[in-house]
Scaffold this motif. Structure first.
Motif, PDB file in Angstrom:
ATOM      1  N   UNK A  28       0.838  -1.203   0.000  1.00  0.00           N
ATOM      2  CA  UNK A  28       0.000   0.000   0.000  1.00  0.00           C
ATOM      3  C   UNK A  28       0.877   1.260   0.000  1.00  0.00           C
ATOM      4  N   UNK A  29       1.899   1.294   0.840  1.00  0.00           N
ATOM      5  CA  UNK A  29       2.802   2.448   0.903  1.00  0.00           C
ATOM      6  C   UNK A  29       3.512   2.661  -0.431  1.00  0.00           C
ATOM      7  N   UNK A  30       3.971   1.572  -1.034  1.00  0.00           N
ATOM      8  CA  UNK A  30       4.691   1.689  -2.306  1.00  0.00           C
ATOM      9  C   UNK A  30       3.779   2.172  -3.423  1.00  0.00           C
ATOM     10  N   UNK A  31       2.561   1.649  -3.487  1.00  0.00           N
ATOM     11  CA  UNK A  31       1.626   2.066  -4.534  1.00  0.00           C
ATOM     12  C   UNK A  31       1.280   3.546  -4.396  1.00  0.00           C
ATOM     13  N   UNK A  32       1.054   4.004  -3.175  1.00  0.00           N
ATOM     14  CA  UNK A  32       0.740   5.424  -2.963  1.00  0.00           C
ATOM     15  C   UNK A  32       1.918   6.302  -3.367  1.00  0.00           C
ATOM     16  N   UNK A  33       3.132   5.851  -3.055  1.00  0.00           N
ATOM     17  CA  UNK A  33       4.320   6.658  -3.358  1.00  0.00           C
ATOM     18  C   UNK A  33       4.574   6.754  -4.858  1.00  0.00           C
ATOM     19  N   UNK A  34       4.319   5.676  -5.599  1.00  0.00           N
ATOM     20  CA  UNK A  34       4.660   5.678  -7.023  1.00  0.00           C
ATOM     21  C   UNK A  34       3.566   6.254  -7.914  1.00  0.00           C
ATOM     22  N   UNK A  35       2.291   6.065  -7.556  1.00  0.00           N
ATOM     23  CA  UNK A  35       1.249   6.551  -8.469  1.00  0.00           C
ATOM     24  C   UNK A  35       0.024   7.122  -7.770  1.00  0.00           C
ATOM     25  N   UNK A  36       0.136   7.408  -6.475  1.00  0.00           N
ATOM     26  CA  UNK A  36      -0.938   8.043  -5.714  1.00  0.00           C
ATOM     27  C   UNK A  36      -2.245   7.260  -5.734  1.00  0.00           C
ATOM     28  N   UNK A  37      -2.165   5.972  -5.963  1.00  0.00           N
ATOM     29  CA  UNK A  37      -3.352   5.114  -5.898  1.00  0.00           C
ATOM     30  C   UNK A  37      -3.194   4.169  -4.726  1.00  0.00           C
ATOM     31  N   UNK A  38      -4.202   4.092  -3.903  1.00  0.00           N
ATOM     32  CA  UNK A  38      -4.177   3.076  -2.861  1.00  0.00           C
ATOM     33  C   UNK A  38      -4.523   1.736  -3.497  1.00  0.00           C
ATOM     34  N   UNK A  39      -4.305   0.674  -2.751  1.00  0.00           N
ATOM     35  CA  UNK A  39      -4.674  -0.649  -3.252  1.00  0.00           C
ATOM     36  C   UNK A  39      -6.182  -0.720  -3.485  1.00  0.00           C
ATOM     37  N   UNK A  40      -6.959  -0.084  -2.605  1.00  0.00           N
ATOM     38  CA  UNK A  40      -8.417  -0.061  -2.770  1.00  0.00           C
ATOM     39  C   UNK A  40      -8.812   0.683  -4.037  1.00  0.00           C
ATOM     40  N   UNK A  41      -8.170   1.843  -4.300  1.00  0.00           N
ATOM     41  CA  UNK A  41      -8.431   2.580  -5.545  1.00  0.00           C
ATOM     42  C   UNK A  41      -8.177   1.681  -6.746  1.00  0.00           C
ATOM     43  N   UNK A  42      -7.042   1.007  -6.706  1.00  0.00           N
ATOM     44  CA  UNK A  42      -6.633   0.151  -7.817  1.00  0.00           C
ATOM     45  C   UNK A  42      -7.661  -0.951  -8.064  1.00  0.00           C
ATOM     46  N   UNK A  43      -8.123  -1.581  -6.980  1.00  0.00           N
ATOM     47  CA  UNK A  43      -9.106  -2.667  -7.123  1.00  0.00           C
ATOM     48  C   UNK A  43     -10.397  -2.155  -7.748  1.00  0.00           C
ATOM     49  N   UNK A  44     -10.866  -0.985  -7.308  1.00  0.00           N
ATOM     50  CA  UNK A  44     -12.092  -0.409  -7.863  1.00  0.00           C
ATOM     51  C   UNK A  44     -11.907  -0.113  -9.350  1.00  0.00           C
ATOM     52  N   UNK A  45     -10.782   0.502  -9.718  1.00  0.00           N
ATOM     53  CA  UNK A  45     -10.543   0.840 -11.123  1.00  0.00           C
ATOM     54  C   UNK A  45     -10.473  -0.411 -11.994  1.00  0.00           C
ATOM     55  N   UNK A  46      -9.832  -1.461 -11.500  1.00  0.00           N
ATOM     56  CA  UNK A  46      -9.747  -2.705 -12.276  1.00  0.00           C
ATOM     57  C   UNK A  46     -11.144  -3.280 -12.508  1.00  0.00           C
TER      58      UNK A  46
END
Length: 162
Positions: A28-46
């Motif tokens: 979660x920390x790495x995803x937020x740092x690299x592209x400002x998406x939380x894991x939850x954001x990513x799951x919703x978008x997918x």
């Protein structure tokens, strides 16, 4: 019928949960740092990107995620403020609403996908200690045995002790 866990099984599951939570937090920390998406954001978008018309009723979206309805509402509102999704009335249900993927949301997802895949691979492969790997291997082997259509006979399988 419920089956209680013995102390070894309980320790195994506790180690699994602790390892999973640690990996989730790092990811979660790495995803937020690299592209400002939380894991939850990513799951919703997918999920929205894979849905017909890139839209899903909120109830259907909640059913595919592990969010409570209130958590999903908060998540969608947060993503809506950033222009990743919009919320629109649902034609099939006048009282309901749909989450709709925006062009910006799709572009963000496309940019984030390779980073997300690499982050997951790296953390799953590199961040576990030998004991955590052994615990997870044992857990997944047992799950595989339970889910297998036909169990091997006692003479065919190796015994896993806990």
């Amino acid at each position: 019928m419920t089956q209680s866990l013995n102390s070894a099984q309980l320790a195994c599951w506790r180690a699994y949960i602790e390892s999973s939570q640690r990996l989730f937090n790092k990811l979660e920390d790495e995803l937020r740092a690299t592209n400002e998406l939380s894991l939850a954001d990513y799951q919703v978008l997918v999920l929205l990107s894979e849905a017909p018309g890139q839209r899903l009723r909120m109830g259907e979206l909640a059913g595919q995620l592990v969010f409570s309805p209130s958590r999903l509402t908060y998540q969608i509102s947060s993503m809506e403020k950033r222009g990743l999704v919009t919320r629109q009335p649902c034609p099939a249900d006048r009282r309901g609403s749909e989450a709709v993927l925006t062009a910006a949301g799709l572009l963000t997802l496309q940019r984030a996908a390779p980073q997300h895949a690499e982050a997951v691979r790296q953390h799953l492969m590199d961040d576990l200690s030998e004991s955590e790997t052994a615990v997870l291997t044992r857990v997944f082997e047992r799950l595989g045995e339970r889910l297998a259509p036909t169990r091997p006979s006692a003479s065919d399988s190796t015994t896993i002790t806990s």
